[in-house]
Design a protein around this motif. Sequence first.
Motif, PDB file in Angstrom:
ATOM      1  N   PRO A   1      -5.408  13.350   3.809  1.00  0.00           N
ATOM      2  CA  PRO A   1      -5.362  12.155   2.860  1.00  0.00           C
ATOM      3  C   PRO A   1      -4.395  12.087   1.095  1.00  0.00           C
ATOM      4  O   PRO A   1      -4.769  11.563   0.655  1.00  0.00           O
ATOM      5  N   ASP A   2      -4.045  13.544   1.389  1.00  0.00           N
ATOM      6  CA  ASP A   2      -3.146  13.821   0.473  1.00  0.00           C
ATOM      7  C   ASP A   2      -1.354  13.713   0.583  1.00  0.00           C
ATOM      8  O   ASP A   2      -0.894  13.727   2.168  1.00  0.00           O
ATOM      9  N   ILE A   3      -1.347  13.001  -0.264  1.00  0.00           N
ATOM     10  CA  ILE A   3       0.464  13.353  -0.059  1.00  0.00           C
ATOM     11  C   ILE A   3       1.191  13.935  -1.354  1.00  0.00           C
ATOM     12  O   ILE A   3       0.427  14.286  -2.240  1.00  0.00           O
ATOM     13  N   SER A   4       2.541  14.298  -1.243  1.00  0.00           N
ATOM     14  CA  SER A   4       3.096  14.577  -2.258  1.00  0.00           C
ATOM     15  C   SER A   4       3.811  13.851  -3.328  1.00  0.00           C
ATOM     16  O   SER A   4       3.499  12.420  -3.081  1.00  0.00           O
ATOM     17  N   PRO A   5       3.437  14.529  -4.575  1.00  0.00           N
ATOM     18  CA  PRO A   5       3.614  13.183  -5.619  1.00  0.00           C
ATOM     19  C   PRO A   5       4.949  12.694  -5.659  1.00  0.00           C
ATOM     20  O   PRO A   5       5.691  11.664  -6.130  1.00  0.00           O
ATOM     21  N   GLU A   6       5.918  13.766  -4.728  1.00  0.00           N
ATOM     22  CA  GLU A   6       7.601  12.728  -4.832  1.00  0.00           C
ATOM     23  C   GLU A   6       7.398  12.074  -4.129  1.00  0.00           C
ATOM     24  O   GLU A   6       8.007  10.824  -3.946  1.00  0.00           O
ATOM     25  N   PHE A   7       6.318  12.059  -2.737  1.00  0.00           N
ATOM     26  CA  PHE A   7       6.081  11.131  -1.935  1.00  0.00           C
ATOM     27  C   PHE A   7       5.785  10.317  -1.923  1.00  0.00           C
ATOM     28  O   PHE A   7       6.001   8.470  -1.849  1.00  0.00           O
ATOM     29  N   ALA A   8       4.785  10.062  -3.149  1.00  0.00           N
ATOM     30  CA  ALA A   8       4.075   8.623  -3.730  1.00  0.00           C
ATOM     31  C   ALA A   8       4.577   8.298  -4.349  1.00  0.00           C
ATOM     32  O   ALA A   8       4.879   6.984  -4.601  1.00  0.00           O
ATOM     33  N   ARG A   9       5.235   8.661  -5.743  1.00  0.00           N
ATOM     34  CA  ARG A   9       6.759   8.225  -6.395  1.00  0.00           C
ATOM     35  C   ARG A   9       7.201   7.597  -5.751  1.00  0.00           C
ATOM     36  O   ARG A   9       8.018   6.285  -5.977  1.00  0.00           O
ATOM     37  N   LEU A  10       8.583   7.995  -4.528  1.00  0.00           N
ATOM     38  CA  LEU A  10       9.530   7.277  -4.342  1.00  0.00           C
ATOM     39  C   LEU A  10       8.805   5.526  -3.032  1.00  0.00           C
ATOM     40  O   LEU A  10       9.505   4.744  -3.466  1.00  0.00           O
TER      41      LEU A  10
ATOM     42  N   TYR B   1       0.562  -1.092  -0.236  1.00  0.00           N
ATOM     43  CA  TYR B   1      -0.111  -0.106   0.368  1.00  0.00           C
ATOM     44  C   TYR B   1       0.496   1.690   0.122  1.00  0.00           C
ATOM     45  O   TYR B   1       1.491   1.298   0.512  1.00  0.00           O
ATOM     46  N   LEU B   2       0.002   1.998  -0.624  1.00  0.00           N
ATOM     47  CA  LEU B   2       0.577   3.829  -0.574  1.00  0.00           C
ATOM     48  C   LEU B   2       1.091   3.771   1.043  1.00  0.00           C
ATOM     49  O   LEU B   2      -0.159   4.215   1.010  1.00  0.00           O
ATOM     50  N   HIS B   3       1.591   4.834   1.618  1.00  0.00           N
ATOM     51  CA  HIS B   3       1.346   5.072   2.761  1.00  0.00           C
ATOM     52  C   HIS B   3       1.360   6.638   2.930  1.00  0.00           C
ATOM     53  O   HIS B   3       1.698   7.287   2.276  1.00  0.00           O
ATOM     54  N   GLY B   4       0.623   6.833   3.710  1.00  0.00           N
ATOM     55  CA  GLY B   4       0.145   9.170   3.989  1.00  0.00           C
ATOM     56  C   GLY B   4       1.374   9.292   4.947  1.00  0.00           C
ATOM     57  O   GLY B   4       2.752   8.464   5.163  1.00  0.00           O
ATOM     58  N   ARG B   5       0.990  10.413   4.868  1.00  0.00           N
ATOM     59  CA  ARG B   5       1.502  11.251   6.041  1.00  0.00           C
ATOM     60  C   ARG B   5       1.640  10.912   7.297  1.00  0.00           C
ATOM     61  O   ARG B   5       1.128  10.409   7.802  1.00  0.00           O
ATOM     62  N   PRO B   6       3.177  10.467   8.583  1.00  0.00           N
ATOM     63  CA  PRO B   6       2.893  10.227   9.430  1.00  0.00           C
ATOM     64  C   PRO B   6       1.810  11.429  10.560  1.00  0.00           C
ATOM     65  O   PRO B   6       1.082  12.422   9.658  1.00  0.00           O
ATOM     66  N   SER B   7       1.292  10.230  11.926  1.00  0.00           N
ATOM     67  CA  SER B   7       0.133  11.206  11.486  1.00  0.00           C
ATOM     68  C   SER B   7       0.455  11.124  13.550  1.00  0.00           C
ATOM     69  O   SER B   7       0.497   9.772  14.158  1.00  0.00           O
ATOM     70  N   ALA B   8       0.193  12.269  14.195  1.00  0.00           N
ATOM     71  CA  ALA B   8      -0.221  12.378  15.961  1.00  0.00           C
ATOM     72  C   ALA B   8      -1.191  12.536  16.394  1.00  0.00           C
ATOM     73  O   ALA B   8      -1.229  12.261  17.662  1.00  0.00           O
ATOM     74  N   ALA B   9      -2.340  11.728  15.500  1.00  0.00           N
ATOM     75  CA  ALA B   9      -3.561  12.161  15.091  1.00  0.00           C
ATOM     76  C   ALA B   9      -4.391  10.754  16.696  1.00  0.00           C
ATOM     77  O   ALA B   9      -4.193   9.808  16.061  1.00  0.00           O
ATOM     78  N   GLY B  10      -4.074  11.139  17.589  1.00  0.00           N
ATOM     79  CA  GLY B  10      -4.096   9.552  18.565  1.00  0.00           C
ATOM     80  C   GLY B  10      -2.982   8.795  19.448  1.00  0.00           C
ATOM     81  O   GLY B  10      -1.546   9.120  18.622  1.00  0.00           O
TER      82      GLY B  10
ATOM     83  N   ALA C   1      17.963   8.301  -2.213  1.00  0.00           N
ATOM     84  CA  ALA C   1      16.945   9.457  -2.817  1.00  0.00           C
ATOM     85  C   ALA C   1      16.145  10.417  -2.521  1.00  0.00           C
ATOM     86  O   ALA C   1      16.676  10.508  -1.192  1.00  0.00           O
ATOM     87  N   THR C   2      15.462  11.706  -2.709  1.00  0.00           N
ATOM     88  CA  THR C   2      15.496  12.237  -1.569  1.00  0.00           C
ATOM     89  C   THR C   2      14.349  12.554  -1.660  1.00  0.00           C
ATOM     90  O   THR C   2      12.994  11.841  -1.708  1.00  0.00           O
ATOM     91  N   ILE C   3      13.981  12.450   0.102  1.00  0.00           N
ATOM     92  CA  ILE C   3      12.799  12.489   1.126  1.00  0.00           C
ATOM     93  C   ILE C   3      12.858  13.489   1.491  1.00  0.00           C
ATOM     94  O   ILE C   3      12.978  14.572   1.479  1.00  0.00           O
ATOM     95  N   PRO C   4      11.198  13.789   0.581  1.00  0.00           N
ATOM     96  CA  PRO C   4      10.346  14.345   0.686  1.00  0.00           C
ATOM     97  C   PRO C   4       9.582  15.047   2.542  1.00  0.00           C
ATOM     98  O   PRO C   4       9.742  14.014   2.709  1.00  0.00           O
ATOM     99  N   ALA C   5       9.441  16.675   2.277  1.00  0.00           N
ATOM    100  CA  ALA C   5       9.498  16.705   3.980  1.00  0.00           C
ATOM    101  C   ALA C   5       8.140  16.782   4.705  1.00  0.00           C
ATOM    102  O   ALA C   5       7.833  15.793   5.808  1.00  0.00           O
TER     103      ALA C   5
END
Length: 197
Positions: A130-139, A66-75, A114-118
Amino acid sequence: MLQHLRPALAVTALFTLLLGLAYPLAMTGIAEAVFPRQAEGSLLARADGSVFGSRWIGQHFEGPRYLHGRPSAAGSDGYDASASSGSNLGPLNETLIEAVKARAAVLRAEAPGATIPADAVTASASGLDPDISPEFARLQAPRIAAARGIGEADVRAVIDRHSEGRLFGFVGQPRVNVLAVNADLDSSAGAGVATQP
């Protein structure tokens, strides 16, 4: 006293009915008529009609498929909609620095050089992006392709299909919807949508 109280109660009742009932109902009706999908929450559904999420609320996905989303601090485990928030840690906070370093180390092991997006190592303010950068998705495309046994070009094509540019060409940042990509990957593989709560 009663002569002052009666007009105050009448005005309160009038504005409660007008602004608390009539106006919200009118706006809901207009939204349903003009933007029905958005008014219903931009829900995503399986072929059988069962809803598995919204385009506007991120979900946690694990596993290499699976494509992983941004890290989350919610909960405590992240992506808890009842505890939507960021960590509120400042840029010099040692806990935040260590968390970012650990996340970056995992990504460097996955994609050496690879360059790691913020957005790959920092949590969002809501914790429910719900979204990530295209760079993070392609990584993440090589990992997903290897785990699914499909071509990396096929994964990139799905990512590109769900990529959006800036609104009106200048507002916001380019983005990829994680849930939509994962749903597309699962349906393309004929596996249904295996969303994870």
